[in-house]
Design a protein around this motif. Structure first.
Motif, PDB file in Angstrom:
ATOM      1  N   VAL A 185      -8.475  37.808  83.130  1.00 34.03           N
ATOM      2  CA  VAL A 185      -9.324  37.354  84.235  1.00 34.03           C
ATOM      3  C   VAL A 185      -9.075  38.243  85.447  1.00 34.03           C
ATOM      4  CG1 VAL A 185      -9.688  35.455  85.864  1.00 34.03           C
ATOM      5  CG2 VAL A 185      -9.442  34.975  83.416  1.00 34.03           C
ATOM      6  N   HIS A 186     -10.152  38.745  86.046  1.00 28.74           N
ATOM      7  CA  HIS A 186      -9.998  39.599  87.225  1.00 28.74           C
ATOM      8  C   HIS A 186     -10.596  38.924  88.466  1.00 28.74           C
ATOM      9  CE1 HIS A 186     -14.197  40.786  86.690  1.00 28.74           C
ATOM     10  NE2 HIS A 186     -13.933  41.258  85.470  1.00 28.74           N
ATOM     11  N   LEU A 187     -10.408  39.578  89.600  1.00 31.96           N
ATOM     12  CA  LEU A 187     -10.830  38.956  90.852  1.00 31.96           C
ATOM     13  C   LEU A 187     -12.339  38.733  90.903  1.00 31.96           C
ATOM     14  CD1 LEU A 187      -8.551  40.760  93.501  1.00 31.96           C
ATOM     15  CD2 LEU A 187      -8.129  38.646  92.245  1.00 31.96           C
ATOM     16  N   GLY A 188     -13.092  39.587  90.203  1.00 34.61           N
ATOM     17  CA  GLY A 188     -14.547  39.397  90.131  1.00 34.61           C
ATOM     18  C   GLY A 188     -14.898  38.102  89.402  1.00 34.61           C
ATOM     19  N   ASN A 189     -14.207  37.823  88.300  1.00 33.82           N
ATOM     20  CA  ASN A 189     -14.409  36.545  87.582  1.00 33.82           C
ATOM     21  C   ASN A 189     -14.028  35.376  88.487  1.00 33.82           C
ATOM     22  OD1 ASN A 189     -12.668  38.077  84.866  1.00 33.82           O
ATOM     23  ND2 ASN A 189     -14.884  37.924  85.029  1.00 33.82           N
ATOM     24  N   TYR A 190     -12.923  35.571  89.190  1.00 34.99           N
ATOM     25  CA  TYR A 190     -12.422  34.480  90.029  1.00 34.99           C
ATOM     26  C   TYR A 190     -13.425  34.127  91.122  1.00 34.99           C
ATOM     27  CZ  TYR A 190      -9.743  31.723  93.299  1.00 34.99           C
ATOM     28  OH  TYR A 190      -9.355  30.723  94.147  1.00 34.99           O
ATOM     29  N   PHE A 191     -13.846  35.131  91.899  1.00 38.53           N
ATOM     30  CA  PHE A 191     -14.756  34.817  93.005  1.00 38.53           C
ATOM     31  C   PHE A 191     -16.170  34.524  92.515  1.00 38.53           C
ATOM     32  CE2 PHE A 191     -11.220  36.725  95.308  1.00 38.53           C
ATOM     33  CZ  PHE A 191     -11.005  35.717  96.239  1.00 38.53           C
ATOM     34  N   GLY A 192     -16.502  34.994  91.309  1.00 45.65           N
ATOM     35  CA  GLY A 192     -17.822  34.710  90.751  1.00 45.65           C
ATOM     36  C   GLY A 192     -17.936  33.292  90.193  1.00 45.65           C
ATOM     37  N   ALA A 193     -16.849  32.738  89.667  1.00 44.28           N
ATOM     38  CA  ALA A 193     -16.967  31.441  88.994  1.00 44.28           C
ATOM     39  C   ALA A 193     -15.753  30.526  89.188  1.00 44.28           C
ATOM     40  CB  ALA A 193     -17.208  31.651  87.500  1.00 44.28           C
ATOM     41  N   LEU A 194     -14.582  30.986  88.767  1.00 43.39           N
ATOM     42  CA  LEU A 194     -13.420  30.085  88.701  1.00 43.39           C
ATOM     43  C   LEU A 194     -13.086  29.401  90.028  1.00 43.39           C
ATOM     44  CD1 LEU A 194     -10.932  32.070  86.432  1.00 43.39           C
ATOM     45  CD2 LEU A 194     -12.187  29.988  85.881  1.00 43.39           C
ATOM     46  N   HIS A 195     -13.208  30.163  91.098  1.00 40.96           N
ATOM     47  CA  HIS A 195     -12.918  29.649  92.430  1.00 40.96           C
ATOM     48  C   HIS A 195     -13.766  28.400  92.712  1.00 40.96           C
ATOM     49  CE1 HIS A 195     -12.402  29.751  96.763  1.00 40.96           C
ATOM     50  NE2 HIS A 195     -13.683  29.928  96.943  1.00 40.96           N
ATOM     51  N   ASN A 196     -15.028  28.481  92.287  1.00 37.82           N
ATOM     52  CA  ASN A 196     -15.948  27.366  92.452  1.00 37.82           C
ATOM     53  C   ASN A 196     -15.569  26.196  91.529  1.00 37.82           C
ATOM     54  OD1 ASN A 196     -18.266  26.040  93.374  1.00 37.82           O
ATOM     55  ND2 ASN A 196     -19.497  26.889  91.706  1.00 37.82           N
ATOM     56  N   TRP A 197     -15.182  26.510  90.302  1.00 44.52           N
ATOM     57  CA  TRP A 197     -14.790  25.446  89.361  1.00 44.52           C
ATOM     58  C   TRP A 197     -13.644  24.630  89.946  1.00 44.52           C
ATOM     59  CZ3 TRP A 197     -14.263  27.830  83.739  1.00 44.52           C
ATOM     60  CH2 TRP A 197     -15.474  28.413  83.373  1.00 44.52           C
ATOM     61  N   VAL A 198     -12.678  25.322  90.527  1.00 42.93           N
ATOM     62  CA  VAL A 198     -11.503  24.630  91.077  1.00 42.93           C
ATOM     63  C   VAL A 198     -11.945  23.607  92.129  1.00 42.93           C
ATOM     64  CG1 VAL A 198      -9.359  24.950  92.394  1.00 42.93           C
ATOM     65  CG2 VAL A 198      -9.951  26.563  90.566  1.00 42.93           C
ATOM     66  N   LYS A 199     -12.912  23.994  92.949  1.00 42.85           N
ATOM     67  CA  LYS A 199     -13.387  23.076  93.984  1.00 42.85           C
ATOM     68  C   LYS A 199     -14.188  21.916  93.404  1.00 42.85           C
ATOM     69  CE  LYS A 199     -15.032  26.318  96.824  1.00 42.85           C
ATOM     70  NZ  LYS A 199     -15.625  26.956  97.977  1.00 42.85           N
ATOM     71  N   LEU A 200     -14.944  22.187  92.352  1.00 46.11           N
ATOM     72  CA  LEU A 200     -15.791  21.139  91.761  1.00 46.11           C
ATOM     73  C   LEU A 200     -14.982  19.994  91.172  1.00 46.11           C
ATOM     74  CD1 LEU A 200     -18.410  23.407  89.925  1.00 46.11           C
ATOM     75  CD2 LEU A 200     -18.782  22.042  91.988  1.00 46.11           C
ATOM     76  N   GLN A 201     -13.714  20.285  90.823  1.00 47.78           N
ATOM     77  CA  GLN A 201     -12.871  19.279  90.166  1.00 47.78           C
ATOM     78  C   GLN A 201     -12.731  17.985  90.956  1.00 47.78           C
ATOM     79  OE1 GLN A 201      -9.359  21.106  87.768  1.00 47.78           O
ATOM     80  NE2 GLN A 201      -9.236  21.877  89.856  1.00 47.78           N
ATOM     81  N   ASP A 202     -12.791  18.101  92.298  1.00 48.94           N
ATOM     82  CA  ASP A 202     -12.572  16.908  93.118  1.00 48.94           C
ATOM     83  C   ASP A 202     -13.833  16.077  93.310  1.00 48.94           C
ATOM     84  OD1 ASP A 202      -9.815  17.386  93.546  1.00 48.94           O
ATOM     85  OD2 ASP A 202     -10.392  19.026  94.895  1.00 48.94           O
ATOM     86  N   GLN A 203     -14.953  16.641  92.916  1.00 46.67           N
ATOM     87  CA  GLN A 203     -16.220  15.980  93.217  1.00 46.67           C
ATOM     88  C   GLN A 203     -16.930  15.485  91.964  1.00 46.67           C
ATOM     89  OE1 GLN A 203     -18.409  18.786  95.603  1.00 46.67           O
ATOM     90  NE2 GLN A 203     -20.066  17.298  95.902  1.00 46.67           N
ATOM     91  N   TYR A 204     -16.649  16.122  90.823  1.00 42.82           N
ATOM     92  CA  TYR A 204     -17.389  15.810  89.598  1.00 42.82           C
ATOM     93  C   TYR A 204     -16.435  15.513  88.453  1.00 42.82           C
ATOM     94  CZ  TYR A 204     -21.360  17.966  92.040  1.00 42.82           C
ATOM     95  OH  TYR A 204     -22.341  18.272  92.941  1.00 42.82           O
ATOM     96  N   ASP A 205     -17.041  14.984  87.392  1.00 37.94           N
ATOM     97  CA  ASP A 205     -16.326  14.768  86.138  1.00 37.94           C
ATOM     98  C   ASP A 205     -16.442  16.099  85.372  1.00 37.94           C
ATOM     99  OD1 ASP A 205     -15.278  13.691  83.864  1.00 37.94           O
ATOM    100  OD2 ASP A 205     -16.918  12.278  83.503  1.00 37.94           O
ATOM    101  N   CYS A 206     -15.418  16.936  85.518  1.00 39.02           N
ATOM    102  CA  CYS A 206     -15.550  18.336  85.073  1.00 39.02           C
ATOM    103  C   CYS A 206     -15.005  18.590  83.675  1.00 39.02           C
ATOM    104  CB  CYS A 206     -14.811  19.265  86.041  1.00 39.02           C
ATOM    105  SG  CYS A 206     -15.657  19.470  87.603  1.00 39.02           S
ATOM    106  N   HIS A 207     -15.690  19.464  82.972  1.00 39.75           N
ATOM    107  CA  HIS A 207     -15.297  19.920  81.633  1.00 39.75           C
ATOM    108  C   HIS A 207     -15.374  21.439  81.637  1.00 39.75           C
ATOM    109  CE1 HIS A 207     -17.056  15.960  81.468  1.00 39.75           C
ATOM    110  NE2 HIS A 207     -16.411  15.718  80.340  1.00 39.75           N
TER     111      HIS A 207
END
Ligand code: TRP
Ligand code: SF4
Length: 329
Positions: A16-38
């Motif tokens: 995983v590189h910083l492009g993957n992180y800022f493109g997607a993973l960073h957002n996933w981490v935030k979504l965890q507190d608001q949604y039922d995430c899978h």
């Protein structure tokens, strides 16, 4: 309170590189507190393009679990699982494969593009053509309300919606809801050469890189090519170091811009400042993943637990889908 369901996946194709992180993973981490995430590791998807060379698949799967956890995906908050541990995805894929018209798959925009781009691979396979059906199964097995995707994935999601609608219509049973894209303005981080950050360009900074490698990569980044002396007025908007500052030094970015444009800061000093900021962010995640990878059995346990939870959910949907089709006993 029932939360809306979110689902997304990532292929285990390398670090995983910083492009993957800022493109997607960073957002996933935030979504965890608001949604039922899978969130899942799409190892079957990796086979759609990588079926001929699977030697690193297991290693990439383990390191992706470590990267997931190191960036802050939390098995207490989200269901984190491995696709191939949930065979219901394959079963649902099979049902969709029966009733999805070939023309829908052939007109998928990425289909012909990828066949032409990845010339070194033979992608004229049944599995590669059918991959949108597999993706539909991934999403619909959990009746996801939202799928966080980039702009480029929206046509795929539209296909998932069409597949859901067709199933419900054919079997006259409202089994599947139509998922919506969750479009969040992804922060765009270029690669070290100014092009899109991508493993195939060799311009990435990944969490697997050690701190010294990261520092060197930042110090070797491409800047404004027109700038030779410190006093030359710079053009930050064409400089990849500046793009990094926008993400890593949001408070200083306007002052860096004026110093660059006014010829008051040299590129070497500017890069040093950038390297320090990148390290502040990167080092703790790098150390966490290194620590986690010392105990791969523990990572396997975590993903097995998550996969068992996912399987229970997917099995419920699968029972409804089987009943709708009137297949089985
Ligand atoms: N297609 C995505 C990728 O190539 C991974 C993926 C597979 C996915 N199934 C998904 C993403 C379902 C979102 C929802 O990275
Ligand atoms: Fe880029 Fe900084 Fe050099 Fe300006 S001073 S060109 S922003 S590295």
């Amino acid at each position: 309170m029932t939360r809306k369901i979110v689902l997304s996946g990532a292929r285990p194709t390398g670090d995983v590189h910083l492009g993957n992180y800022f493109g997607a993973l960073h957002n996933w981490v935030k979504l965890q507190d608001q949604y039922d995430c899978h969130f899942f590791i799409a190892d079957w998807h990796a086979l759609t393009t990588g079926y001929a060379d699977t030697h690193a698949l297991h290693e990439h799967t383990i390191s992706l679990i470590a990267d997931f956890l190191a960036v802050g995906l939390d098995p207490e908050k989200s269901v984190l699982f491995l696709q191939s541990e949930v065979p219901e995805h394959a079963e649902l894929f099979l049902l969709f494969a029966m009733n999805t018209p070939l023309s829908w798959l052939e007109r998928c925009p990425t289909y012909k593009d990828q066949i032409n781009q990845l010339k070194e691979k033979d992608l004229t396979t049944y599995g590669f053509l059918g991959y949108p059906c597999l993706q539909a199964a991934d999403i619909l097995a959990y009746k996801a309300d939202f799928v966080p995707v980039g702009e480029d994935q929206v046509p795929h999601l539209e296909l998932t919606r069409e597949i859901a609608r067709r199933f419900n219509y054919l079997y006259q049973a409202p089994v599947f809801p139509e998922p919506q894209p969750l479009l969040t303005a992804a922060k765009v981080l270029p690669g070290t050469d100014g092009r899109k950050m991508s493993k195939s360009y060799g311009n990435t900074i990944s969490f697997a890189d050690d701190p010294e490698t990261v520092r060197q990569k930042v110090m070797n980044m491409v800047t404004d090519p027109a700038r030779i002396r410190k006093t030359d007025p710079g053009h930050p908007d064409v400089c990849s170091v500046f793009a990094f500052h926008k993400i890593f030094s949001p408070d200083e970015v306007e002052s860096i811009r004026s110093q660059c444009e006014g010829g008051q800061i040299g590129c070497v000093a500017c890069k040093k400042q950038c390297a320090a900021k990148v390290a502040e962010f990167h080092t703790p995640i790098h150390e966490k993943r290194t620590e986690l990878l010392k105990n791969p059995d523990h990572l396997v346990e975590i993903i097995k637990d998550g996969s068992a939870k996912a399987r229970a959910l997917a099995a419920r949907t699968m029972a409804e889908a089987r009943a709708a089709v009137r297949i089985g006993l």
